[in-house]
Each structure stands twice: as structure tokens, then as C-alpha cells.
Design an enzyme around this catalytic site. Sequence first.
Site, PDB file in Angstrom:
ATOM      1  N   HIS A   1     -18.033  26.666  -6.582  1.00 59.10           N
ATOM      2  CA  HIS A   1     -18.080  26.235  -5.286  1.00 59.10           C
ATOM      3  C   HIS A   1     -18.961  26.899  -4.456  1.00 59.10           C
ATOM      4  CE1 HIS A   1     -14.263  24.278  -7.075  1.00 59.10           C
ATOM      5  NE2 HIS A   1     -14.868  23.197  -6.447  1.00 59.10           N
TER       6      HIS A   1
ATOM      7  N   ASP B   1     -15.335  20.017 -12.895  1.00 52.87           N
ATOM      8  CA  ASP B   1     -14.338  20.754 -13.304  1.00 52.87           C
ATOM      9  C   ASP B   1     -14.183  19.823 -14.989  1.00 52.87           C
ATOM     10  OD1 ASP B   1     -13.079  22.558 -11.925  1.00 52.87           O
ATOM     11  OD2 ASP B   1     -12.886  20.846 -10.353  1.00 52.87           O
TER      12      ASP B   1
ATOM     13  N   CYS C   1     -18.616  12.065  -8.650  1.00 52.97           N
ATOM     14  CA  CYS C   1     -18.962  12.835  -7.348  1.00 52.97           C
ATOM     15  C   CYS C   1     -19.322  14.271  -7.843  1.00 52.97           C
ATOM     16  CB  CYS C   1     -17.616  12.813  -6.405  1.00 52.97           C
ATOM     17  SG  CYS C   1     -16.090  13.294  -7.188  1.00 52.97           S
TER      18      CYS C   1
HETATM   19  C1  PEP Z   1     -16.010  18.268  -9.568  1.00 51.69           C
HETATM   20  O1  PEP Z   1     -15.130  19.043 -10.110  1.00 51.69           O
HETATM   21  O2  PEP Z   1     -16.984  17.535 -10.303  1.00 51.69           O
HETATM   22  C2  PEP Z   1     -15.896  17.846  -8.223  1.00 51.69           C
HETATM   23  C3  PEP Z   1     -16.588  17.021  -7.883  1.00 51.69           C
HETATM   24  O3  PEP Z   1     -14.909  18.447  -7.410  1.00 51.69           O
HETATM   25  P1  PEP Z   1     -15.157  20.171  -6.942  1.00 51.69           P
HETATM   26  O4  PEP Z   1     -16.628  20.526  -7.328  1.00 51.69           O
HETATM   27  O5  PEP Z   1     -15.089  20.031  -5.640  1.00 51.69           O
HETATM   28  O6  PEP Z   1     -14.240  20.915  -7.856  1.00 51.69           O
HETATM   29 MG    MG Z   2     -13.367  19.366  -8.987  1.00 48.37          MG
END
Ligand code: PEP
Ligand code: MG
Length: 457
Positions: A62, A325, A372
Site C-alpha cells: 500500500h 490481495d 481494480c
Molecule cells: C487489491 O487488493 O488488488 C486492491 C485493489 O485493493 P488494495 O490494493 O487497496 O488492497
Molecule cells: Mg485489496
Amino acid sequence: MDIADVSNRVMRHLLGDDSRSLLEVAPGTVVVAHDLPPSEAALLDPRKVVGLVLEAGGKTSHTAIMAKAKEITAVAGTGPLCETVTDGQRVFVDGYRGLAILNPSANRLRAYDDEIERRRVYRESLSALTTSAPVTKDGRTIDLSANIEFIAEARAARKYGARGIGLFRTEYMYLAKRRPPTEEEQFLVYAEVAKLFKPYPVIIRTFDLGGDKVLAGYTEANPFLGLRAIRLTLGRLDLFGDQLRAILRASAFGNVKVMFPMVSTIEELRRAKLEVERAKEVLKARGVEFDPDFEVGVMVETPSAAIMADRLAQECSFLSIGSNDLTQYTLAVDRGNEHVAKLFDHLHPAVLYLIKKTIDAAHQQGIWVGMCGEFASDLPGMLMLLGMGVDEMSVSPGMIPEAKGIIRNIDTGVAAEVVAQALKLGTALEVQRLLRREMDRKFPQLTGFQFEENKGK
Ligand code: PEP
Ligand code: MG
């Protein structure tokens, strides 16, 4: 938290540590650190911090995502460096190749100057695409939207030609304020973004707190497997209720939807939907308006959600795959741990299999599905997604023009042939080799695109 913060400051002074706050650095600073939690990365000012180099972490952590959102060049997972680098030293950060170069030679800097100029010209050529539609060669329109953390990025996303927000990471409002934002504070932000993008959708993800997104002082033995995201908010209905009412109120001002992070059971979705209904009742009693057709979606980012995608899809309006994730949990590789960063590969056939399964399940149930995660932000990933029939892709605002250029150069039928071959392979390396070969053969027009160089480390 305040007491912990003050204690830390007192301790720093007692220890004679004269390190300055990240907020006080001079313009042109490269921050070099062992690690930086996303809550602190959220405070970096891109007008002052031009580069970020971390000994720990990985490119989908993150903190790395936050740096990308702020358009700060970053490299993570370098290994030991803080001992070598000194304050005031010159550091060149090459985010494309994942390099931090100490005291670069004049020759090297000249070569980089040339490269910077080439990239500038390339990016300028892409700006022509800002107003063109994200339509594939064979005529399929892809909803190309943006991932944002803060309202300033929403404005940038609009400028770059995003058709909506595919992921609003709201937890940064909490982390930046170091306290839960009130219903009113949240409403004002969500409503502004909704108005900015109307009639395009704005998908607000409820707080994904926990994991690596915690305020200093909170510890758990296995945070990524612990009280994170929907698990945390379902245990804090006061917090959840405030957020859901703020989102519902904003839905009266545009095309707002909600989605829940890290769902791993159908009960979580059912309980969360119940809270949405409760929030609606409260608003009705208050006489406050919201969209009567308000849609609820689920992030597919755990293997159990991907395996159960058909059943989840029966109880929600859309699915959005979080490949960061999903890769972490499928391959059992901590996305922020540099020691296992080499094992983190979203092109691993197991991950591809789950992505394909999720897309097919959504379509069989008659709902749309998006991506996403960072999978949508690199060339091989985009090729795979288009071949698998994804409906929406959400990337960081700065990547919108490049992503659009790629979409416009791909024929989804041809991409589907590549997907069929990739799904038969056994290793991520074989998939990468196949993609490199097939891209050269079937999509030579894509060689100008530079996503694939983005190693990050
Ligand atoms: C992911 O896990 O791919 C996602 C888009 O959420 P984040 O990166 O905020 O965990
Ligand atoms: Mg995620």
C-alpha cells in the site's frame, strides 16, 4: 494514539535523534528509509518529496500504491541501504527499473536526461488520447476508470480522461486524520467526487483498515490474516454506519455505488447489506435523499471469494477483482515483504485461473465485473483481462492515457486465444514468455507502450 505519538517524540529527543519530520523536508528530497507505513506515506508532499526508496516492501504494497497515486517515483525492497546513504547525498531513483543510484556519474545522468526527455515526448503523444474512447479494435467499450485515495486525485483522474472512479480507497481519510472521519466530513468528500464524475460511476470502497493500514501502536500477530477490512467494520457498526450513511447521501448527487473489501464469506456480504438497509432507514427517518437504485458490489480478493464468485454474484450488483490481495492470498506471499517479493507474481497460473473464474461467474449471473488491482496497470495484465472479457478496468489516474492507448490497439478475440494458451501453462515464467512472444507476433503495435518496463522492484 496521541500519547503514543508524544512518547515517541520524547524518546527521539532523549536519544539525540535529530531526524526531521517528513513534513519538514526541503523541495527535491529523496526519502530513504527502512520502511514507511501507508499512514505516513499518505503525508508525503509530492511538491517536496521527489523520490522514495525503501529497503523493505514490494511494488504492490500500500505504501508503493500511495507513492504512485502521488506521482512520487518510488523503489521498494532494495535491501540494506540506510547504512550506506547519508543525509544530503545525491540519489537518483529509477522507478522503471527498480534502481536507486547513489552519487550517479555525469555520464549516467546524461543518459537519464535523454531517457526523461524521450518519456516526456511519449507521454505528450498520449495526451492526444485523453478525449478518445476506450474502445478495443473489435469495437468493445471498456469502462476505464481510476483508483483514488484523495480528492485531488479525482481531479487529476478527470483531467486524464477517466470514465468514473473504480476504487476510492477511503481508509486514507481515516489514516490522514488519525481518527475516524465523521459522517458529515465523509459526505462532503464523496458528494464532491460524485458531482465531478456525474453521470459516470464512483465506486466507494468501505474502509479497508487493518493489514498494513493501521495507525502506529496497533499490533496483531498476522495482520493480513486478521481483523482487516469488512471484518473490522462489521465489528465496529458505529464506524460502518457513519460511512454507509455518508455514501448513501452522496448517491443523491451522482452515480455512487459501494463495495466491500476482503469479503471471504457470503455471510459477510449479507451482514453488510443489512447495514446498508439500516442506514437507508435512518436516512428515511431523517428525510434525507439517496439514490433508490443504489448498487452494492463485492471485491473479489480472497481465493474463497473467487471460488464462490457465482454465489456472491447472485447477491450483489457487480464484482471488482483486487488482484493485489488475490495474488497475496492465493500464493501465500505477503505483498509487502521484500524477502518473498520474487514469489509475488500476478501472472501465476493459479491467479489467472481465479481471475478467469470470477469473470465467467459474474457474466453467467448477468452482472458486470471489473479489475481494480495492479493487474490492470501492466501491459500483460491488460491483454489477459481483455481476452477474458472483463467489463471495467481501474488504474491510477496517471496511467489512464497509456491504458487507453493499449485498449485501442487490442482485438479481444485475438487476446482470448492468448488467454487460452496461458491457462494451460504451469508457471508464471512460462506465462511471461508466452506473452512476450505473442505480443511481438500478434500485437507488434504495442511495442511502443512502456508498461512492461515498470519493474518497481
Ligand atoms: C487489491 O487488493 O488488488 C486492491 C485493489 O485493493 P488494495 O490494493 O487497496 O488492497
Ligand atoms: Mg485489496
